[in-house]
Motif scaffolding. Structure first.
Motif, PDB file in Angstrom:
ATOM      1  N   ASP A 270      38.368  43.143  33.669  1.00  0.00           N
ATOM      2  CA  ASP A 270      38.912  43.985  32.604  1.00  0.00           C
ATOM      3  C   ASP A 270      37.835  44.748  31.834  1.00  0.00           C
ATOM      4  O   ASP A 270      38.129  45.737  31.162  1.00  0.00           O
ATOM      5  CB  ASP A 270      39.817  43.201  31.650  1.00  0.00           C
ATOM      6  N   VAL A 271      36.558  44.329  31.952  1.00  0.00           N
ATOM      7  CA  VAL A 271      35.469  45.089  31.330  1.00  0.00           C
ATOM      8  C   VAL A 271      35.323  46.434  32.038  1.00  0.00           C
ATOM      9  O   VAL A 271      35.275  47.495  31.402  1.00  0.00           O
ATOM     10  CB  VAL A 271      34.148  44.296  31.397  1.00  0.00           C
ATOM     11  N   THR A 272      35.259  46.399  33.357  1.00  0.00           N
ATOM     12  CA  THR A 272      35.174  47.636  34.136  1.00  0.00           C
ATOM     13  C   THR A 272      36.467  48.427  34.023  1.00  0.00           C
ATOM     14  O   THR A 272      36.448  49.662  33.945  1.00  0.00           O
ATOM     15  CB  THR A 272      34.881  47.314  35.609  1.00  0.00           C
ATOM     16  N   GLN A 273      37.589  47.726  33.996  1.00  0.00           N
ATOM     17  CA  GLN A 273      38.874  48.412  33.899  1.00  0.00           C
ATOM     18  C   GLN A 273      38.960  49.262  32.637  1.00  0.00           C
ATOM     19  O   GLN A 273      39.429  50.410  32.679  1.00  0.00           O
ATOM     20  CB  GLN A 273      40.019  47.400  33.897  1.00  0.00           C
ATOM     21  N   ALA A 274      38.502  48.721  31.518  1.00  0.00           N
ATOM     22  CA  ALA A 274      38.554  49.475  30.263  1.00  0.00           C
ATOM     23  C   ALA A 274      37.693  50.729  30.352  1.00  0.00           C
ATOM     24  O   ALA A 274      38.069  51.804  29.860  1.00  0.00           O
ATOM     25  CB  ALA A 274      38.090  48.590  29.102  1.00  0.00           C
TER      26      ALA A 274
ATOM     27  N   SER B 258      35.944  63.777  32.018  1.00  0.00           N
ATOM     28  CA  SER B 258      35.154  62.900  32.881  1.00  0.00           C
ATOM     29  C   SER B 258      36.059  62.329  33.965  1.00  0.00           C
ATOM     30  O   SER B 258      37.143  61.822  33.662  1.00  0.00           O
ATOM     31  CB  SER B 258      34.529  61.760  32.068  1.00  0.00           C
ATOM     32  N   VAL B 259      35.638  62.440  35.221  1.00  0.00           N
ATOM     33  CA  VAL B 259      36.436  61.965  36.342  1.00  0.00           C
ATOM     34  C   VAL B 259      35.641  60.918  37.120  1.00  0.00           C
ATOM     35  O   VAL B 259      34.613  61.235  37.723  1.00  0.00           O
ATOM     36  CB  VAL B 259      36.826  63.130  37.281  1.00  0.00           C
ATOM     37  N   PRO B 260      36.087  59.639  37.103  1.00  0.00           N
ATOM     38  CA  PRO B 260      35.407  58.600  37.876  1.00  0.00           C
ATOM     39  C   PRO B 260      35.828  58.686  39.338  1.00  0.00           C
ATOM     40  O   PRO B 260      37.007  58.871  39.647  1.00  0.00           O
ATOM     41  CB  PRO B 260      35.905  57.305  37.221  1.00  0.00           C
ATOM     42  N   CYS B 261      34.869  58.544  40.240  1.00  0.00           N
ATOM     43  CA  CYS B 261      35.153  58.705  41.674  1.00  0.00           C
ATOM     44  C   CYS B 261      34.428  57.642  42.498  1.00  0.00           C
ATOM     45  O   CYS B 261      33.348  57.176  42.121  1.00  0.00           O
ATOM     46  CB  CYS B 261      34.671  60.071  42.174  1.00  0.00           C
ATOM     47  N   LEU B 262      35.021  57.310  43.643  1.00  0.00           N
ATOM     48  CA  LEU B 262      34.296  56.577  44.669  1.00  0.00           C
ATOM     49  C   LEU B 262      33.585  57.595  45.548  1.00  0.00           C
ATOM     50  O   LEU B 262      34.137  58.657  45.853  1.00  0.00           O
ATOM     51  CB  LEU B 262      35.240  55.753  45.530  1.00  0.00           C
TER      52      LEU B 262
ATOM     53  N   ARG C  94      41.408  55.107  41.702  1.00  0.00           N
ATOM     54  CA  ARG C  94      42.712  54.560  41.325  1.00  0.00           C
ATOM     55  C   ARG C  94      42.468  53.097  40.985  1.00  0.00           C
ATOM     56  O   ARG C  94      42.009  52.324  41.827  1.00  0.00           O
ATOM     57  CB  ARG C  94      43.725  54.682  42.461  1.00  0.00           C
ATOM     58  N   ILE C  95      42.737  52.725  39.744  1.00  0.00           N
ATOM     59  CA  ILE C  95      42.379  51.395  39.266  1.00  0.00           C
ATOM     60  C   ILE C  95      43.002  50.294  40.108  1.00  0.00           C
ATOM     61  O   ILE C  95      42.345  49.319  40.489  1.00  0.00           O
ATOM     62  CB  ILE C  95      42.755  51.236  37.781  1.00  0.00           C
ATOM     63  N   GLU C  96      44.294  50.430  40.430  1.00  0.00           N
ATOM     64  CA  GLU C  96      44.972  49.362  41.165  1.00  0.00           C
ATOM     65  C   GLU C  96      44.375  49.156  42.558  1.00  0.00           C
ATOM     66  O   GLU C  96      44.460  48.081  43.137  1.00  0.00           O
ATOM     67  CB  GLU C  96      46.472  49.646  41.270  1.00  0.00           C
ATOM     68  N   ARG C  97      43.733  50.159  43.092  1.00  0.00           N
ATOM     69  CA  ARG C  97      43.144  50.089  44.421  1.00  0.00           C
ATOM     70  C   ARG C  97      41.654  49.749  44.381  1.00  0.00           C
ATOM     71  O   ARG C  97      41.155  48.986  45.221  1.00  0.00           O
ATOM     72  CB  ARG C  97      43.339  51.443  45.120  1.00  0.00           C
TER      73      ARG C  97
ATOM     74  N   ILE D 167      46.056  44.133  34.817  1.00  0.00           N
ATOM     75  CA  ILE D 167      46.754  44.788  35.912  1.00  0.00           C
ATOM     76  C   ILE D 167      47.227  43.734  36.883  1.00  0.00           C
ATOM     77  O   ILE D 167      46.736  42.609  36.912  1.00  0.00           O
ATOM     78  CB  ILE D 167      45.842  45.787  36.651  1.00  0.00           C
ATOM     79  N   GLY D 168      48.193  44.106  37.688  1.00  0.00           N
ATOM     80  CA  GLY D 168      48.755  43.160  38.640  1.00  0.00           C
ATOM     81  C   GLY D 168      47.828  42.950  39.809  1.00  0.00           C
ATOM     82  O   GLY D 168      46.697  43.403  39.834  1.00  0.00           O
ATOM     83  N   SER D 169      48.338  42.249  40.797  1.00  0.00           N
ATOM     84  CA  SER D 169      47.517  41.960  41.961  1.00  0.00           C
ATOM     85  C   SER D 169      47.149  43.237  42.685  1.00  0.00           C
ATOM     86  O   SER D 169      47.904  44.195  42.695  1.00  0.00           O
ATOM     87  CB  SER D 169      48.275  41.031  42.908  1.00  0.00           C
ATOM     88  N   VAL D 170      45.977  43.231  43.275  1.00  0.00           N
ATOM     89  CA  VAL D 170      45.481  44.404  43.983  1.00  0.00           C
ATOM     90  C   VAL D 170      45.495  44.122  45.474  1.00  0.00           C
ATOM     91  O   VAL D 170      44.990  43.099  45.925  1.00  0.00           O
ATOM     92  CB  VAL D 170      44.044  44.728  43.535  1.00  0.00           C
ATOM     93  N   THR D 171      46.083  45.015  46.249  1.00  0.00           N
ATOM     94  CA  THR D 171      46.065  44.856  47.690  1.00  0.00           C
ATOM     95  C   THR D 171      44.699  45.197  48.211  1.00  0.00           C
ATOM     96  O   THR D 171      44.204  46.301  47.995  1.00  0.00           O
ATOM     97  CB  THR D 171      47.099  45.799  48.341  1.00  0.00           C
ATOM     98  N   PRO D 172      44.018  44.252  48.863  1.00  0.00           N
ATOM     99  CA  PRO D 172      42.662  44.547  49.332  1.00  0.00           C
ATOM    100  C   PRO D 172      42.648  45.645  50.366  1.00  0.00           C
ATOM    101  O   PRO D 172      43.576  45.772  51.159  1.00  0.00           O
ATOM    102  CB  PRO D 172      42.202  43.199  49.927  1.00  0.00           C
ATOM    103  N   ARG D 173      41.575  46.456  50.340  1.00  0.00           N
ATOM    104  CA  ARG D 173      41.440  47.537  51.305  1.00  0.00           C
ATOM    105  C   ARG D 173      40.633  47.037  52.481  1.00  0.00           C
ATOM    106  O   ARG D 173      39.575  46.427  52.304  1.00  0.00           O
ATOM    107  CB  ARG D 173      40.711  48.715  50.643  1.00  0.00           C
ATOM    108  N   PRO D 174      41.056  47.258  53.693  1.00  0.00           N
ATOM    109  CA  PRO D 174      40.278  46.817  54.854  1.00  0.00           C
ATOM    110  C   PRO D 174      38.906  47.455  54.823  1.00  0.00           C
ATOM    111  O   PRO D 174      38.761  48.614  54.458  1.00  0.00           O
ATOM    112  CB  PRO D 174      41.104  47.346  56.042  1.00  0.00           C
ATOM    113  N   PRO D 175      37.861  46.691  55.174  1.00  0.00           N
ATOM    114  CA  PRO D 175      36.516  47.273  55.180  1.00  0.00           C
ATOM    115  C   PRO D 175      36.426  48.449  56.114  1.00  0.00           C
ATOM    116  O   PRO D 175      37.042  48.475  57.171  1.00  0.00           O
ATOM    117  CB  PRO D 175      35.634  46.099  55.657  1.00  0.00           C
ATOM    118  N   GLY D 176      35.632  49.448  55.683  1.00  0.00           N
ATOM    119  CA  GLY D 176      35.425  50.608  56.535  1.00  0.00           C
ATOM    120  C   GLY D 176      36.488  51.667  56.420  1.00  0.00           C
ATOM    121  O   GLY D 176      36.389  52.728  57.027  1.00  0.00           O
ATOM    122  N   ARG D 177      37.534  51.389  55.625  1.00  0.00           N
ATOM    123  CA  ARG D 177      38.589  52.384  55.464  1.00  0.00           C
ATOM    124  C   ARG D 177      38.422  53.106  54.153  1.00  0.00           C
ATOM    125  O   ARG D 177      38.330  52.494  53.107  1.00  0.00           O
ATOM    126  CB  ARG D 177      39.964  51.695  55.487  1.00  0.00           C
TER     127      ARG D 177
END
Length: 290
Positions: free
Chosen positions: A154-158, A170-174, A126-129, A80-90
């Motif tokens: 890519d191990v976790t991504q698969a 099956s639905v993966p969630c945060l 969402r994988i990219e996030r 996957i391409g670059s991932v935009t980091p999420r600000p902590p706490g958001r």
């Protein structure tokens, strides 16, 4: 199926007790109430002839829904391409539910639950996030001991991609607590999973896998509170579901303890491909008393 180890153990994070030597020839004789319902659910009939999707429990060793830390890897590439980091706490914004998610009554729309620890919500991955965060958790030795997903992203991504691109069983969630992503969950149809070969499944049985990401969140009973909250979300939003199922490793005493504290009952010992598991059940009928 952490203060026992993760939430994958109710309050701990590592396995500390030896596996029970008790033998059980079959989960089918564990509880006289767990009788086999021979009526196949419509969804299962519709899936016959199709390529089987990822399995969340028995096929790959099954993940522990551990109450305070991590779990054991359930069975379920590319770059996957670059991932935009999420600000902590958001907290990530909920993603739109796909039509496949109908097998679980649109987890994305379940909304928040108020717990003793704060406001909690399941947000579909969402994988990219979310890949960098989840992969980091999977590389924590305490988590890797159960999930077996340590390694490059890519191990976790698969593992995630198999579920997201699957048929919706099956639905993966945060798990987001007070706007902060702090746990990883898999909500799955246990009756449509390979796990159903190992216990007397009933239509719409819904399974849970869980890991708590941060060390500071483990070992203090948080997993128990979240397990109860998520089981309640399942029962509130899945009218056809009469039972929430989990299968933590039998040797993971903290995890089993967390489930018991969250209103689950021990139903059986089950031999899965990669572990001897404790089949934990939370019954809708007993919800008010456990």
């Amino acid at each position: 199926m952490p203060p026992p180890p993760p939430d994958a153990s109710t309050d701990a994070g590592t396995e500390t007790t030896p596996e029970s030597a008790t033998e059980s020839s079959s989960a089918d004789r564990a509880d006289v109430q767990d009788t086999l319902d021979l009526r196949l659910p419509d969804e299962l009939i519709a899936l016959f002839g199709a390529t089987s999707g990822p399995t969340s429990g028995a096929r790959s060793g099954a993940a522990d829904a551990q109450t305070d830390a991590h779990g054991e890897r359930p069975a379920h590439a590319g770059h996957i391409g670059s991932v935009t980091p999420r600000p902590p706490g958001r907290a990530p914004a909920p993603s739109a539910a796909s039509s496949a998610d109908d097998l679980l009554d649109n987890v994305a729309d379940w909304g928040p639950a108020t717990t003793s620890a704060g406001v909690f919500q399941l947000v579909p991955v969402r994988i990219e996030r979310d890949l960098p965060l989840i992969s980091r958790w999977m590389n924590d030795p305490a988590v890797a001991a159960f999930w077996d997903l340590a390694g490059p992203d890519d191990v976790t991504q698969a593992h995630l991609r198999d579920q997201i691109d699957g048929d919706g069983r099956s639905v993966p969630c945060l798990g987001v607590l007070d706007d902060t992503p702090m746990s990883y969950w898999e909500v799955y149809r246990a009756d449509l999973d390979a796990l159903a070969r190992h216990y007397p499944a009933r239509p719409h049985d819904t399974g849970l896998h869980l890991l708590i990401g941060g060390v500071a969140d483990r070992g203090r009973g948080l997993g128990t509170s979240l397990l109860r909250a998520v089981a309640d979300l399942v029962l509130d939003h899945r009218a056809a579901c009469a039972r929430v199922i989990a299968e933590p490793a039998l040797r993971n005493t903290p995890s089993v303890s967390a489930f018991l504290s969250a209103g689950f009952r021990f139903a059986a010992e089950v031999d899965l491909p990669d572990k001897r598991a404790a089949l934990m059940v939370r019954d809708r009928a007993l919800r008010a008393v456990l």
